[in-house]
Design a protein around this motif. Structure first.
Motif, PDB file in Angstrom:
ATOM      1  N   THR A  26      81.358  10.712 -38.347  1.00 25.01           N
ATOM      2  CA  THR A  26      79.959  11.074 -38.603  1.00 25.01           C
ATOM      3  C   THR A  26      79.385   9.998 -39.505  1.00 25.01           C
ATOM      4  OG1 THR A  26      80.812  12.450 -40.407  1.00 25.01           O
ATOM      5  CG2 THR A  26      80.201  13.572 -38.344  1.00 25.01           C
ATOM      6  N   SER A  27      79.875   9.964 -40.745  1.00 23.12           N
ATOM      7  CA  SER A  27      79.469   8.935 -41.707  1.00 23.12           C
ATOM      8  C   SER A  27      80.722   8.597 -42.515  1.00 23.12           C
ATOM      9  CB  SER A  27      78.387   9.514 -42.622  1.00 23.12           C
ATOM     10  OG  SER A  27      78.377   8.833 -43.850  1.00 23.12           O
ATOM     11  N   THR A  28      80.950   7.313 -42.736  1.00 17.97           N
ATOM     12  CA  THR A  28      82.143   6.937 -43.522  1.00 17.97           C
ATOM     13  C   THR A  28      82.032   7.479 -44.951  1.00 17.97           C
ATOM     14  OG1 THR A  28      81.113   4.798 -43.969  1.00 17.97           O
ATOM     15  CG2 THR A  28      82.741   4.864 -42.189  1.00 17.97           C
ATOM     16  N   ASN A  29      80.795   7.699 -45.428  1.00 17.34           N
ATOM     17  CA  ASN A  29      80.654   8.297 -46.766  1.00 17.34           C
ATOM     18  C   ASN A  29      81.241   9.715 -46.784  1.00 17.34           C
ATOM     19  OD1 ASN A  29      79.220   5.978 -47.496  1.00 17.34           O
ATOM     20  ND2 ASN A  29      77.809   7.131 -48.786  1.00 17.34           N
ATOM     21  N   SER A  89      82.117   2.999 -35.190  1.00 13.76           N
ATOM     22  CA  SER A  89      80.761   3.529 -34.994  1.00 13.76           C
ATOM     23  C   SER A  89      80.608   4.831 -35.775  1.00 13.76           C
ATOM     24  CB  SER A  89      80.472   3.758 -33.514  1.00 13.76           C
ATOM     25  OG  SER A  89      81.144   4.896 -33.067  1.00 13.76           O
ATOM     26  N   GLN A  90      79.359   5.139 -36.118  1.00 11.95           N
ATOM     27  CA  GLN A  90      79.058   6.395 -36.828  1.00 11.95           C
ATOM     28  C   GLN A  90      78.047   7.178 -35.995  1.00 11.95           C
ATOM     29  OE1 GLN A  90      79.083   5.636 -41.486  1.00 11.95           O
ATOM     30  NE2 GLN A  90      77.515   4.434 -40.535  1.00 11.95           N
ATOM     31  N   THR A  91      78.271   8.484 -35.933  1.00  6.86           N
ATOM     32  CA  THR A  91      77.316   9.301 -35.176  1.00  6.86           C
ATOM     33  C   THR A  91      76.190   9.811 -36.076  1.00  6.86           C
ATOM     34  OG1 THR A  91      78.759  11.184 -35.573  1.00  6.86           O
ATOM     35  CG2 THR A  91      78.997  10.069 -33.445  1.00  6.86           C
ATOM     36  N   LYS A  92      76.469   9.886 -37.400  1.00  2.39           N
ATOM     37  CA  LYS A  92      75.423  10.353 -38.321  1.00  2.39           C
ATOM     38  C   LYS A  92      75.343   9.444 -39.533  1.00  2.39           C
ATOM     39  CE  LYS A  92      75.313  15.218 -37.183  1.00  2.39           C
ATOM     40  NZ  LYS A  92      76.228  16.329 -37.335  1.00  2.39           N
ATOM     41  N   GLY A  93      75.265   8.125 -39.259  1.00  9.27           N
ATOM     42  CA  GLY A  93      75.155   7.174 -40.375  1.00  9.27           C
ATOM     43  C   GLY A  93      73.883   7.485 -41.148  1.00  9.27           C
ATOM     44  N   ARG A  94      73.974   7.439 -42.474  1.00  2.00           N
ATOM     45  CA  ARG A  94      72.766   7.727 -43.247  1.00  2.00           C
ATOM     46  C   ARG A  94      72.402   6.575 -44.176  1.00  2.00           C
ATOM     47  NH1 ARG A  94      76.598  11.631 -44.989  1.00  2.00           N
ATOM     48  NH2 ARG A  94      77.172  11.274 -47.166  1.00  2.00           N
ATOM     49  N   GLY A  95      71.095   6.462 -44.411  1.00  2.00           N
ATOM     50  CA  GLY A  95      70.586   5.442 -45.307  1.00  2.00           C
ATOM     51  C   GLY A  95      70.047   6.087 -46.564  1.00  2.00           C
ATOM     52  N   ARG A  96      69.390   5.294 -47.410  1.00  4.28           N
ATOM     53  CA  ARG A  96      68.823   5.820 -48.642  1.00  4.28           C
ATOM     54  C   ARG A  96      67.651   6.723 -48.326  1.00  4.28           C
ATOM     55  NH1 ARG A  96      66.290   2.278 -51.737  1.00  4.28           N
ATOM     56  NH2 ARG A  96      66.486   3.615 -53.553  1.00  4.28           N
ATOM     57  N   LEU A  97      67.316   7.571 -49.280  1.00  2.22           N
ATOM     58  CA  LEU A  97      66.123   8.414 -49.242  1.00  2.22           C
ATOM     59  C   LEU A  97      66.047   9.258 -47.971  1.00  2.22           C
ATOM     60  CD1 LEU A  97      63.746   5.585 -50.533  1.00  2.22           C
ATOM     61  CD2 LEU A  97      64.823   7.366 -51.905  1.00  2.22           C
ATOM     62  N   GLY A 128      68.053   7.730 -41.633  1.00  3.79           N
ATOM     63  CA  GLY A 128      69.265   7.534 -40.822  1.00  3.79           C
ATOM     64  C   GLY A 128      69.664   6.065 -40.867  1.00  3.79           C
ATOM     65  N   TRP A 129      70.851   5.779 -40.371  1.00  3.62           N
ATOM     66  CA  TRP A 129      71.304   4.376 -40.304  1.00  3.62           C
ATOM     67  C   TRP A 129      71.991   4.183 -38.960  1.00  3.62           C
ATOM     68  CZ3 TRP A 129      70.419   0.153 -43.232  1.00  3.62           C
ATOM     69  CH2 TRP A 129      71.202  -0.979 -42.984  1.00  3.62           C
ATOM     70  N   MET A 130      71.421   3.362 -38.105  1.00  5.27           N
ATOM     71  CA  MET A 130      72.032   3.198 -36.787  1.00  5.27           C
ATOM     72  C   MET A 130      73.299   2.358 -36.890  1.00  5.27           C
ATOM     73  SD  MET A 130      69.510   0.564 -34.784  1.00  5.27           S
ATOM     74  CE  MET A 130      70.780   0.269 -33.593  1.00  5.27           C
ATOM     75  N   SER A 142      63.557  -9.727 -43.479  1.00  6.69           N
ATOM     76  CA  SER A 142      64.029  -8.580 -42.672  1.00  6.69           C
ATOM     77  C   SER A 142      65.385  -8.103 -43.183  1.00  6.69           C
ATOM     78  CB  SER A 142      64.174  -8.977 -41.204  1.00  6.69           C
ATOM     79  OG  SER A 142      62.934  -9.366 -40.697  1.00  6.69           O
ATOM     80  N   LYS A 143      65.607  -6.808 -43.040  1.00  8.69           N
ATOM     81  CA  LYS A 143      66.813  -6.224 -43.644  1.00  8.69           C
ATOM     82  C   LYS A 143      68.035  -6.441 -42.755  1.00  8.69           C
ATOM     83  CE  LYS A 143      68.296  -1.797 -45.517  1.00  8.69           C
ATOM     84  NZ  LYS A 143      67.810  -0.676 -46.307  1.00  8.69           N
ATOM     85  N   VAL A 144      69.080  -6.985 -43.370  1.00  4.03           N
ATOM     86  CA  VAL A 144      70.304  -7.245 -42.615  1.00  4.03           C
ATOM     87  C   VAL A 144      71.434  -6.336 -43.090  1.00  4.03           C
ATOM     88  CG1 VAL A 144      71.265  -9.106 -44.058  1.00  4.03           C
ATOM     89  CG2 VAL A 144      71.568  -9.188 -41.595  1.00  4.03           C
ATOM     90  N   GLY A 195      78.487   3.087 -49.872  1.00  5.87           N
ATOM     91  CA  GLY A 195      78.446   3.066 -48.403  1.00  5.87           C
ATOM     92  C   GLY A 195      77.691   1.820 -47.982  1.00  5.87           C
ATOM     93  N   ILE A 196      78.351   0.950 -47.255  1.00 12.85           N
ATOM     94  CA  ILE A 196      77.760  -0.361 -46.942  1.00 12.85           C
ATOM     95  C   ILE A 196      77.593  -0.512 -45.427  1.00 12.85           C
ATOM     96  CG2 ILE A 196      78.093  -2.872 -47.120  1.00 12.85           C
ATOM     97  CD1 ILE A 196      79.534  -2.377 -49.735  1.00 12.85           C
ATOM     98  N   GLY A 197      76.406  -0.904 -45.029  1.00  9.26           N
ATOM     99  CA  GLY A 197      76.139  -1.150 -43.609  1.00  9.26           C
ATOM    100  C   GLY A 197      75.631  -2.574 -43.441  1.00  9.26           C
TER     101      GLY A 197
HETATM  102  C1  BTN Z   1      70.151   1.886 -46.836  1.00  9.37           C
HETATM  103  O1  BTN Z   1      69.772   0.712 -46.925  1.00  9.37           O
HETATM  104  O2  BTN Z   1      69.337   2.789 -46.619  1.00  9.37           O
HETATM  105  C2  BTN Z   1      71.596   2.175 -46.991  1.00  9.37           C
HETATM  106  C3  BTN Z   1      72.350   2.092 -45.677  1.00  9.37           C
HETATM  107  C4  BTN Z   1      73.822   2.387 -45.821  1.00  9.37           C
HETATM  108  C5  BTN Z   1      74.515   2.488 -44.492  1.00  9.37           C
HETATM  109  C6  BTN Z   1      76.003   2.619 -44.648  1.00  9.37           C
HETATM  110  S1  BTN Z   1      76.874   2.430 -43.143  1.00  9.37           S
HETATM  111  C7  BTN Z   1      78.355   2.965 -43.909  1.00  9.37           C
HETATM  112  C8  BTN Z   1      77.982   4.094 -44.850  1.00  9.37           C
HETATM  113  N1  BTN Z   1      77.979   5.363 -44.147  1.00  9.37           N
HETATM  114  C9  BTN Z   1      76.766   5.866 -44.051  1.00  9.37           C
HETATM  115  O3  BTN Z   1      76.469   6.943 -43.484  1.00  9.37           O
HETATM  116  N2  BTN Z   1      75.873   5.081 -44.665  1.00  9.37           N
HETATM  117  C10 BTN Z   1      76.506   3.919 -45.249  1.00  9.37           C
END
Ligand code: BTN
Length: 326
Positions: free
Chosen positions: A92-95, A116-124, A127-129, A187-189, A209-211
């Motif tokens: 889902t998410s490595t976090n 791969s993550q099915t529910k990667g999440r970002g800040r605030l 989501g995080w693809m 642009s965000k990398v 959690g790093i993407g």
């Molecule tokens: C952001 O810039 O919003 C933070 C993005 C963080 C994405 C990474 S991918 C690995 C880890 N697992 C998650 O669900 N999120 C972080």
């Protein structure tokens, strides 16, 4: 180290040379048949290992896959980060995975990667693809001896480490947007999601959690992200080795984790500011319902952003989203 990691370490140490089955078997204390079985297994994972009856084994090429034994063998010794590396094909998410490990008492420095993550999440709450095998999606468990309000130092440390690793591996010149977005050409990398479990006066554990968008093609991003996001491959015009980059990031993180002590933090903050896309700029910060406009002056002693508002007050910003004005 597992037998696979030891074999890969010996093959890498030999460089262009070969290592005989007899030598491996003697060094690693297993039979030559056991070595051969492991070599066959590594080959089935995509490792191109030449086997010559006279010269022995030679590693010609490693695949662009994340394989825990390979990452361990490439990384070598570190102080803290990467002592325990686990790779999942999908999570889902490595976090989430690392949080469970944290609650189970796993030592700090453990790292969980997912292809791969099915529910990667970002800040605030975003989501995080995280498409399969196109990026680095991973989480690091830390147990720093900090008060919760000092945890922002780790945000600074992780951004400087990530930026430096990308530059070392690719020659690109990324910038950091507060708190820890990594940008190339605006642009965000890459992004970092820091999650914390704390008591009032003590951090229990902290998850980084790093993407990193490594080998995504522009078409992999949804239309709404195409102008805002990029990948290393798109910027460089050629793919980047994910295992090599992964190990470079872990090494730099290990290095900068040691720099969060008060005595060393000022130098770390200077490095952050030197490569920052935020300091000296007019910005708008959105935190919850609040919007604060001002000039980003510097980082505070715990990594918070010091903002001179349009009314002349100095505000300490510890969260939220920054938009660069000009
Ligand atoms: C952001 O810039 O919003 C933070 C993005 C963080 C994405 C990474 S991918 C690995 C880890 N697992 C998650 O669900 N999120 C972080």
């Amino acid at each position: 180290m597992s037998l696979d990691a030891l074999i890969l370490t010996s093959l890498r140490a030999a460089g262009d040379g070969a290592v005989s089955g007899a030598q491996l078997s003697q060094e690693l204390g297993v039979t030559r048949a056991a070595i051969w079985a492991r070599i066959e297994d590594l080959r089935s994972l995509g490792y191109d290992i030449e086997a010559s009856p006279h010269r022995g084994y030679r590693l010609l090429n490693a695949p662009d896959v994340l394989h825990a034994d390979d990452l361990i063998s490439r990384l070598g010794a570190t102080q803290v980060i990467g002592r325990d590396i686990r790779v999942f094909q999908e999570t889902t998410s490595t976090n989430d995975v690392i949080e469970k490990l944290a609650r189970d008492g796993v030592k700090e420095g453990a790292v969980v990667f997912a292809e791969s993550q099915t529910k990667g999440r970002g800040r605030l709450g975003r989501g995080w693809m995280s498409p399969a095998k196109r990026g680095l999606w991973f989480s690091v468990l830390l147990r720093p001896d900090l008060r919760p309000q000092e945890a922002t130092r780790l945000t600074v440390a992780s951004a400087t480490a990530l930026r430096r690793a990308i530059e070392l591996q690719t020659g690109l010149k990324p910038e950091i947007k507060w708190p820890n977005d990594i940008l190339i050409g605006g642009s965000k990398v890459a992004g970092i999601l820091t999650e914390l479990s704390a008591e009032l006066d003590r951090v229990k554990y902290l998850i980084l959690g790093i993407g990193v968008n490594v080998n995504l093609n522009p078409g992999d991003f949804p239309a709404e992200l195409r102008k805002l996001a990029t990948s290393l491959k798109a910027e460089l015009g050629q793919p980047v080795s994910r295992p090599e980059l992964a190990v470079a990031i872990l090494r730099e993180l290990d290095h900068d984790y040691a720099r969060i002590d008060p005595g060393q933090f000022a130098a770390l903050a200077d490095e952050w500011e030197e490569h920052g896309a935020t300091i000296g700029r007019e910005v708008v910060i959105r935190t919850g319902d609040r919007q604060i406009r001002g000039r980003a002056e510097s980082l505070g002693e715990d990594g918070e952003l010091l903002l001179r508002t349009v009314h002349g007050h100095l505000e300490r910003i510890t969260g939220g989203d920054v938009a660069l004005e000009k």
